[in-house]
Write a protein that holds these residues in place. Structure first.
Motif, PDB file in Angstrom:
ATOM      1  N   ILE A  80       0.763  -1.260   0.047  1.00 36.51           N
ATOM      2  CA  ILE A  80       0.003   0.120   0.138  1.00 36.51           C
ATOM      3  C   ILE A  80       0.903   1.043  -0.103  1.00 36.51           C
ATOM      4  CG2 ILE A  80      -1.747   1.285   1.248  1.00 36.51           C
ATOM      5  CD1 ILE A  80      -2.770  -1.517   2.198  1.00 36.51           C
ATOM      6  N   GLU A  81       0.637   2.236  -0.874  1.00 34.30           N
ATOM      7  CA  GLU A  81       1.253   3.328  -0.917  1.00 34.30           C
ATOM      8  C   GLU A  81       0.390   4.407  -0.436  1.00 34.30           C
ATOM      9  OE1 GLU A  81       2.300   6.840  -4.544  1.00 34.30           O
ATOM     10  OE2 GLU A  81       1.308   4.826  -4.961  1.00 34.30           O
ATOM     11  N   PHE A  82       0.884   4.748   0.902  1.00 34.66           N
ATOM     12  CA  PHE A  82       0.053   5.705   1.733  1.00 34.66           C
ATOM     13  C   PHE A  82       0.794   7.194   1.526  1.00 34.66           C
ATOM     14  CE2 PHE A  82      -1.610   2.373   4.476  1.00 34.66           C
ATOM     15  CZ  PHE A  82      -2.907   2.414   4.299  1.00 34.66           C
ATOM     16  N   GLU A  83      -0.211   8.008   1.001  1.00 35.92           N
ATOM     17  CA  GLU A  83       0.255   9.248   0.881  1.00 35.92           C
ATOM     18  C   GLU A  83      -0.070  10.213   2.032  1.00 35.92           C
ATOM     19  OE1 GLU A  83       0.668  13.027  -2.168  1.00 35.92           O
ATOM     20  OE2 GLU A  83      -0.712  11.337  -2.879  1.00 35.92           O
ATOM     21  N   ASP A  84      -1.441   9.816   2.375  1.00 34.42           N
ATOM     22  CA  ASP A  84      -1.987  10.709   3.488  1.00 34.42           C
ATOM     23  C   ASP A  84      -3.163   9.823   4.147  1.00 34.42           C
ATOM     24  OD1 ASP A  84      -3.759  11.422   1.905  1.00 34.42           O
ATOM     25  OD2 ASP A  84      -3.097  13.315   1.737  1.00 34.42           O
ATOM     26  N   PHE A  85      -3.536  10.076   5.359  1.00 32.92           N
ATOM     27  CA  PHE A  85      -4.790   9.507   5.923  1.00 32.92           C
ATOM     28  C   PHE A  85      -5.885  10.510   5.904  1.00 32.92           C
ATOM     29  CE2 PHE A  85      -1.288   7.027   7.898  1.00 32.92           C
ATOM     30  CZ  PHE A  85      -1.787   5.827   7.166  1.00 32.92           C
ATOM     31  N   TYR A  86      -7.017  10.107   6.021  1.00 31.40           N
ATOM     32  CA  TYR A  86      -8.307  10.966   6.223  1.00 31.40           C
ATOM     33  C   TYR A  86      -8.292  11.637   7.267  1.00 31.40           C
ATOM     34  CZ  TYR A  86     -10.320  10.663   1.451  1.00 31.40           C
ATOM     35  OH  TYR A  86     -10.571  10.759   0.419  1.00 31.40           O
ATOM     36  N   ASN A  87      -8.658  12.892   7.640  1.00 31.76           N
ATOM     37  CA  ASN A  87      -8.744  13.365   8.640  1.00 31.76           C
ATOM     38  C   ASN A  87      -9.998  13.141   9.549  1.00 31.76           C
ATOM     39  OD1 ASN A  87      -9.163  15.547  10.951  1.00 31.76           O
ATOM     40  ND2 ASN A  87      -8.111  16.991   9.940  1.00 31.76           N
ATOM     41  N   VAL A  88     -10.009  12.961  10.879  1.00 30.47           N
ATOM     42  CA  VAL A  88     -11.130  12.240  11.516  1.00 30.47           C
ATOM     43  C   VAL A  88     -12.491  13.432  11.366  1.00 30.47           C
ATOM     44  CG1 VAL A  88     -10.069  10.677  12.827  1.00 30.47           C
ATOM     45  CG2 VAL A  88     -10.398  12.970  13.692  1.00 30.47           C
ATOM     46  N   GLU A  89     -11.855  14.539  11.237  1.00 35.77           N
ATOM     47  CA  GLU A  89     -12.823  15.708  11.218  1.00 35.77           C
ATOM     48  C   GLU A  89     -13.659  15.785   9.703  1.00 35.77           C
ATOM     49  OE1 GLU A  89     -11.461  19.386  12.397  1.00 35.77           O
ATOM     50  OE2 GLU A  89     -10.917  18.701  14.322  1.00 35.77           O
ATOM     51  N   ASP A  90     -13.096  15.046   8.834  1.00 37.26           N
ATOM     52  CA  ASP A  90     -13.681  15.083   7.439  1.00 37.26           C
ATOM     53  C   ASP A  90     -14.669  13.846   7.599  1.00 37.26           C
ATOM     54  OD1 ASP A  90     -14.282  14.155   4.885  1.00 37.26           O
ATOM     55  OD2 ASP A  90     -12.036  14.965   4.344  1.00 37.26           O
ATOM     56  N   LYS A  91     -15.762  13.864   7.129  1.00 37.67           N
ATOM     57  CA  LYS A  91     -16.990  13.128   7.213  1.00 37.67           C
ATOM     58  C   LYS A  91     -16.696  11.470   6.388  1.00 37.67           C
ATOM     59  CE  LYS A  91     -20.736  16.288   7.712  1.00 37.67           C
ATOM     60  NZ  LYS A  91     -21.750  16.875   7.168  1.00 37.67           N
ATOM     61  N   SER A  93     -13.828  10.226   6.401  1.00 41.23           N
ATOM     62  CA  SER A  93     -13.119   9.231   6.995  1.00 41.23           C
ATOM     63  C   SER A  93     -13.847   8.373   7.802  1.00 41.23           C
ATOM     64  CB  SER A  93     -12.282  10.014   8.245  1.00 41.23           C
ATOM     65  OG  SER A  93     -13.172  10.551   9.286  1.00 41.23           O
ATOM     66  N   LEU A  94     -15.264   8.384   7.854  1.00 35.77           N
ATOM     67  CA  LEU A  94     -15.974   7.479   8.482  1.00 35.77           C
ATOM     68  C   LEU A  94     -15.961   6.141   7.659  1.00 35.77           C
ATOM     69  CD1 LEU A  94     -19.055   9.440   9.842  1.00 35.77           C
ATOM     70  CD2 LEU A  94     -17.319   8.321  11.211  1.00 35.77           C
ATOM     71  N   ILE A  95     -15.891   6.523   6.381  1.00 38.50           N
ATOM     72  CA  ILE A  95     -15.974   5.357   5.365  1.00 38.50           C
ATOM     73  C   ILE A  95     -14.449   4.718   5.183  1.00 38.50           C
ATOM     74  CG2 ILE A  95     -16.213   4.689   3.032  1.00 38.50           C
ATOM     75  CD1 ILE A  95     -18.690   6.720   3.084  1.00 38.50           C
ATOM     76  N   TYR A  96     -13.569   5.791   4.937  1.00 38.64           N
ATOM     77  CA  TYR A  96     -12.271   5.384   4.583  1.00 38.64           C
ATOM     78  C   TYR A  96     -11.115   5.006   5.534  1.00 38.64           C
ATOM     79  CZ  TYR A  96     -13.140   7.298  -0.046  1.00 38.64           C
ATOM     80  OH  TYR A  96     -13.483   7.415  -1.337  1.00 38.64           O
ATOM     81  N   LYS A  97     -11.489   5.508   6.788  1.00 39.95           N
ATOM     82  CA  LYS A  97     -10.576   5.118   8.098  1.00 39.95           C
ATOM     83  C   LYS A  97     -10.413   3.551   8.366  1.00 39.95           C
ATOM     84  CE  LYS A  97      -7.982   7.191  11.108  1.00 39.95           C
ATOM     85  NZ  LYS A  97      -6.664   7.678  10.361  1.00 39.95           N
ATOM     86  N   PRO A  98     -11.845   2.673   8.374  1.00 38.43           N
ATOM     87  CA  PRO A  98     -11.513   1.324   8.768  1.00 38.43           C
ATOM     88  C   PRO A  98     -10.654   0.682   7.529  1.00 38.43           C
ATOM     89  CG  PRO A  98     -13.784   1.928   8.767  1.00 38.43           C
ATOM     90  CD  PRO A  98     -12.999   3.189   8.309  1.00 38.43           C
ATOM     91  N   PHE A  99     -10.885   1.124   6.370  1.00 39.81           N
ATOM     92  CA  PHE A  99     -10.056   0.433   5.130  1.00 39.81           C
ATOM     93  C   PHE A  99      -8.658   0.890   5.341  1.00 39.81           C
ATOM     94  CE2 PHE A  99     -14.359   0.300   3.815  1.00 39.81           C
ATOM     95  CZ  PHE A  99     -14.428  -0.925   3.380  1.00 39.81           C
ATOM     96  N   GLU A 100      -8.225   2.130   5.747  1.00 36.78           N
ATOM     97  CA  GLU A 100      -6.834   2.621   6.015  1.00 36.78           C
ATOM     98  C   GLU A 100      -6.366   1.586   7.157  1.00 36.78           C
ATOM     99  OE1 GLU A 100      -7.110   6.659   7.130  1.00 36.78           O
ATOM    100  OE2 GLU A 100      -7.304   7.108   5.027  1.00 36.78           O
TER     101      GLU A 100
END
Length: 189
Positions: free
Chosen positions: A138-149, A151-158
């Protein structure tokens, strides 16, 4: 040893594209395009890579039905996934085309590289990883900020990506340290 590599991204890292792809009225972030082009060109320099596929969601602004398109380059086969509708239907339908492409084309011992591990690729790759021996990077450039809605979808997959990936490409030392910290915690569990 020869490698079959499949690189999953979200841009179109080449300038020469078909009129069918142009009709989508592409939504592409220039920074993403440059980063994916850089990684793709770096992969092309590895002599052990026998076959290289680039797969992209290639989202566009236009509504309609778009089939998965293939463009054969000199050393790369570019695969732009299909979708239909716009907005939420575009995203949901792209999951179908992603699952279809992965199950038709990923083989045992393939090396899979995914840019930022979005659900559209994470779901089929994690499913196929259960059945096939694949190497997941996995090429991680950045993670979704938890204040961004989102992130509710993307964070579990990260988090799943960090747990199940075999290797990582980190965009910074801070990103590397974050991934190493998460991996150590998960190994302790």
């Amino acid at each position: 040893m020869s490698l079959n590599v499949k690189y999953f991204g979200s841009s179109i890292p080449i300038d020469k594209i078909s009129s069918k792809i142009k009709r989508r009225d592409l939504i592409i972030q220039n920074a993403t395009k440059k980063r994916e082009a850089y990684i793709l060109n770096s992969l092309l320099e590895i002599p052990e890579i026998k076959k290289l596929d680039f797969i992209s969601t290639a989202y566009g602004k236009r509504r309609g039905f778009y089939k998965t398109e293939k463009i054969n380059g000199k050393k790369v086969q570019y695969n732009y996934l299909g979708y239909f509708g716009n907005k939420i239907f575009r995203i949901l339908s792209s999951y179908f085309f992603s699952i279809l492409w992965v199950f038709r084309n990923v083989r045992k011992r393939d090396t899979i590289i995914i840019y930022n591990f979005p659900p559209v690729y994470a779901i089929p790759i994690l499913l196929i990883k259960i059945f096939l021996q694949i190497r997941l990077i996995i090429e991680f450039e950045d993670f979704y900020n938890v204040e961004d809605k989102r992130s509710l979808i993307y964070k579990p997959f990260e988090n799943l990506g960090i747990k199940y990936a075999d290797s990582f490409i980190a965009s910074s030392i801070g990103m590397r340290d974050f991934i190493l910290k998460k991996r150590k915690q998960q190994k302790l569990l």
